[in-house]
Design a protein around this motif. Structure first.
Motif, short mmCIF file in Angstrom:
data_model
loop_
_atom_site.label_atom_id
_atom_site.label_comp_id
_atom_site.label_asym_id
_atom_site.label_seq_id
_atom_site.Cartn_x
_atom_site.Cartn_y
_atom_site.Cartn_z
N ALA A 6 0.63 58.27 30.93
CA ALA A 6 1.23 59.56 30.53
C ALA A 6 2.52 59.83 31.30
O ALA A 6 3.45 60.45 30.77
N GLY A 7 2.60 59.37 32.54
CA GLY A 7 3.77 59.62 33.37
C GLY A 7 4.93 58.67 33.12
O GLY A 7 6.00 58.83 33.67
N ASP A 8 4.71 57.65 32.30
CA ASP A 8 5.75 56.65 32.04
C ASP A 8 6.22 56.79 30.60
O ASP A 8 5.76 56.08 29.71
N SER A 9 7.14 57.70 30.36
CA SER A 9 7.61 57.96 29.00
C SER A 9 8.67 56.96 28.53
O SER A 9 9.04 56.96 27.36
N SER A 10 9.12 56.07 29.41
CA SER A 10 10.16 55.13 29.03
C SER A 10 9.61 53.82 28.45
O SER A 10 10.37 53.01 27.92
N ARG A 11 8.29 53.60 28.54
CA ARG A 11 7.70 52.36 28.05
C ARG A 11 6.41 52.65 27.29
O ARG A 11 5.81 53.69 27.44
N VAL A 12 5.98 51.65 26.53
CA VAL A 12 4.66 51.68 25.91
C VAL A 12 3.76 50.85 26.82
O VAL A 12 4.04 49.68 27.08
N ASN A 13 2.71 51.45 27.34
CA ASN A 13 1.77 50.76 28.21
C ASN A 13 0.46 50.57 27.47
O ASN A 13 -0.03 51.49 26.81
N LEU A 14 -0.10 49.39 27.58
CA LEU A 14 -1.37 49.06 26.94
C LEU A 14 -2.39 48.71 28.01
O LEU A 14 -2.03 48.34 29.13
N VAL A 15 -3.68 48.79 27.67
CA VAL A 15 -4.75 48.49 28.61
C VAL A 15 -5.62 47.40 28.00
O VAL A 15 -6.15 47.58 26.89
N LEU A 16 -5.76 46.28 28.70
CA LEU A 16 -6.65 45.20 28.27
C LEU A 16 -7.93 45.29 29.10
O LEU A 16 -7.90 45.03 30.30
N LYS A 17 -9.01 45.67 28.45
CA LYS A 17 -10.30 45.82 29.14
C LYS A 17 -11.17 44.61 28.87
O LYS A 17 -11.25 44.10 27.75
#
Length: 157
Positions: A6-17
């Protein structure tokens, strides 16, 4: 992780679980748009489940290649290696390790056996595996296998 995303509006972050059960922590991999998002964007079953952390895993590598290509990944942040493969450090991309415990350097997660551990040679590792009540999560590997995982982990770092 959700706060970070939420705090990183400059990138798309994904989560690999890594999803699994006790003793086979990596039976499948699920990709999410955030840690708590549902449903997953993608799901992959691993032909060979990862018991704790794999030194290398062909299925895992194939999933990584697919994600890196399809989502144009430019960097990797590793938060946990439980149920994952050390292949995550071999992508060739800038990679950051968030070290919130001592695993897989320490089999008991938090580097405690009667007191804070100052060393973990073969003799101490064997005693820890046998007598440390904090060692309860990863019990299927022999001491030599843990030493090999630790050496490979240090090597990729």
């Amino acid at each position: 992780m959700d706060d970070f995303i939420a705090g990183d509006s400059s990138r798309v972050n994904l989560v690999l679980k890594s999803i699994g059960s006790w003793g086979e922590f990596g039976q499948r991999l699920e990709l999410y748009s955030s840690y708590s998002a549902m449903p997953p964007l993608r799901v992959w079953s691993l032909t060979t489940p990862i018991t704790e952390t794999a030194l290398a895993n062909l299925d895992y590598r194939a999933v990584l290649r697919e994600i890196l290509s399809e989502y144009q990944v430019q960097g990797v942040i590793v938060s946990s290696l439980i149920g994952h493969s050390l292949d995550v450090f071999r992508t060739g991309l800038p990679t950051l390790l968030v070290a919130h415990d001592h695993y897989p350097f320490c089999i008991a997660l938090y580097s405690r056996f009667n007191d804070v551990c100052a060393r973990c040679d073969g003799e101490r590792l064997r005693a820890c595996m046998k007598d440390n009540p904090g060692h309860q999560f990863f019990t299927s590997r022999a001491p030599e296998d843990w030493e090999a995982l630790r050496a490979a982990f240090v090597g990729v770092l």
